[in-house]
Scaffold this motif. Structure first.
Motif, PDB file in Angstrom:
ATOM      1  N   VAL A  17       6.340   9.434   3.252  1.00  0.00           N
ATOM      2  CA  VAL A  17       6.003   7.984   2.941  1.00  0.00           C
ATOM      3  C   VAL A  17       7.315   7.208   2.687  1.00  0.00           C
ATOM      4  CG1 VAL A  17       5.183   6.789   1.026  1.00  0.00           C
ATOM      5  CG2 VAL A  17       3.880   8.606   1.866  1.00  0.00           C
ATOM      6  N   GLN A  39       1.874   7.003  -6.558  1.00  0.00           N
ATOM      7  CA  GLN A  39       0.981   8.069  -6.811  1.00  0.00           C
ATOM      8  C   GLN A  39       1.664   9.481  -6.588  1.00  0.00           C
ATOM      9  OE1 GLN A  39      -2.723   7.029  -4.906  1.00  0.00           O
ATOM     10  NE2 GLN A  39      -3.282   5.213  -6.005  1.00  0.00           N
ATOM     11  N   GLU A  79       0.723  -1.295   0.113  1.00  0.00           N
ATOM     12  CA  GLU A  79      -0.084   0.030  -0.018  1.00  0.00           C
ATOM     13  C   GLU A  79       0.930   1.308   0.190  1.00  0.00           C
ATOM     14  OE1 GLU A  79      -3.607   2.029   2.935  1.00  0.00           O
ATOM     15  OE2 GLU A  79      -2.654  -0.175   3.375  1.00  0.00           O
ATOM     16  N   GLN A 100       2.206   1.638  -3.405  1.00  0.00           N
ATOM     17  CA  GLN A 100       1.134   2.313  -4.314  1.00  0.00           C
ATOM     18  C   GLN A 100       1.086   3.956  -4.119  1.00  0.00           C
ATOM     19  OE1 GLN A 100      -0.092   0.782  -6.752  1.00  0.00           O
ATOM     20  NE2 GLN A 100      -1.362   2.182  -7.421  1.00  0.00           N
ATOM     21  N   THR A 101       1.027   4.401  -2.685  1.00  0.00           N
ATOM     22  CA  THR A 101       0.809   5.679  -2.443  1.00  0.00           C
ATOM     23  C   THR A 101       2.058   6.475  -2.749  1.00  0.00           C
ATOM     24  OG1 THR A 101      -0.428   5.030  -0.496  1.00  0.00           O
ATOM     25  CG2 THR A 101       0.389   7.147  -0.424  1.00  0.00           C
TER      26      THR A 101
END
Length: 340
Positions: free
Chosen positions: A276, A127, A120, A123-124
């Protein structure tokens, strides 16, 4: 069943035959008595069992009934305690295996959850990188547009400056023309006054000069009208240039505001990207620690399974030995007359 079909009964019969003939008992002698068949190991084992049975029989015959009962009671208690000990060991072993299995399952679930969280976060991060790239492209386009607008604004300012210079020149010319006209009017007035005094003497000459002056004045007034019209056109152009300059200035301020907002959004995304990335690094570290723990648990599980196999083998061997001891070594109970 021994190899070659040799049984314990056959070995006993061969031993008894040798004893009946007064010969010594040995493995080779028994094997020769059996027709050179059978394994020496099997023969040796059977001879040991027969000797043990003989010793137990002799011991049983020499013991009293009370001692036999006591020995049987002790053997029963020993057998029960041995079974209890084996059952307790099996229960502890089962609980330990269950606990290790539960811990292994828990670590596996935590590893799966961490892997899902890492996916996850990846993926973040992807993006965020795409958004950052889009913002960079948008920022580049806005910078190009801003440079183009700045260039247009500079060009418009230069043109406006040139227009201002032309307007100033025209105003100066207009002022000079007006001053010349005023001077001319003053001169005409003075001349009229002078000619008025001379009117009686030179009316025809004055009339001719007045006509010429009126024509010159008309020409001057026509030129003045053209200058006034040109001045009006220049003022209109100047107004339009000022309005265009204001529009370009407002557009430039709007572009600067958009650039500022995009830079703030870019900074927020950059901070989020750093956060992140840090969280992803922490998750990867946790995954590595969990993977290491899982590897250690797997090794401990394998060692425990190996130990469990060995312990089960030991338990089975102990059970077999105890059952064999109580089966083959159970003391016989004698009657008062010495009969078994």
């Amino acid at each position: 069943m021994a190899r070659g079909g040799i049984t314990k009964k056959a070995v006993e019969q061969a031993r008894n035959a040798l004893l009946a003939r007064g010969e010594s008992i040995s493995i080779d002698a028994v094997r020769i008595e059996l027709g050179n068949t059978g394994s020496k190991t099997t023969i040796h084992r059977y001879l040991k069992e027969l000797e043990t049975e003989d010793d137990k029989t002799a011991l049983s015959e020499s013991l009293s009934d009370e001692l036999i009962a006591l020995v049987n009671q002790l053997s029963g208690r020993l057998k029960a305690e041995a079974h209890q000990t084996l059952e307790a060991q099996e229960e502890r072993h089962s609980e330990q295996v269950t606990a290790w299995q539960e811990r292994f399952e828990q670590q596996s679930q935590e590893l799966l959850a961490t892997q899902a969280h890492v996916e996850e976060l990846l993926q973040t991060l992807k993006q965020a990188e795409q958004q950052q790239q889009q913002l960079q492209e948008t920022n580049h386009r806005l910078e190009v547009d801003n440079e183009r607008l700045q260039s247009d604004l500079s060009s418009q300012k230069q043109r406006l400056s040139e227009k201002d210079e032309r307007i100033a020149s025209l105003e100066e010319k207009h002022t000079q023309a007006r001053e010349a006209l005023n001077h001319y009017r003053d001169s005409v007035r003075e001349q009229r006054e002078h000619e008025q005094r001379r009117y009686e003497r030179d009316v025809q000459g004055l009339q001719s000069e007045i006509n010429e002056l009126e024509q010159a004045l008309t020409a001057r007034q026509h030129s003045y009208s053209e200058l006034t019209q040109r001045n009006t056109q220049l003022e209109t152009q100047l107004t339009e240039l000022k309005r265009h300059y204001d529009a370009v200035y407002q557009e430039s301020r709007s572009t600067d505001a958009q650039l500022s907002e995009l830079k703030q959004q870019y900074d927020r995304l950059d901070n989020r990207f750093v956060s992140v990335t840090s969280e992803l690094q922490g998750a990867q570290d946790k995954q590595e620690r969990l993977q290491t723990s899982l590897t250690e648990l797997t090794q401990e599980k394998q060692a425990l399974e190996h130990e469990s196999v060995q312990l089960n083998a030991v338990i089975a061997t102990q059970k077999e030995m105890i059952e064999h001891w109580f089966t083959s070594g159970q003391l016989k109970t004698f009657s008062p007359h010495g009969e078994s």
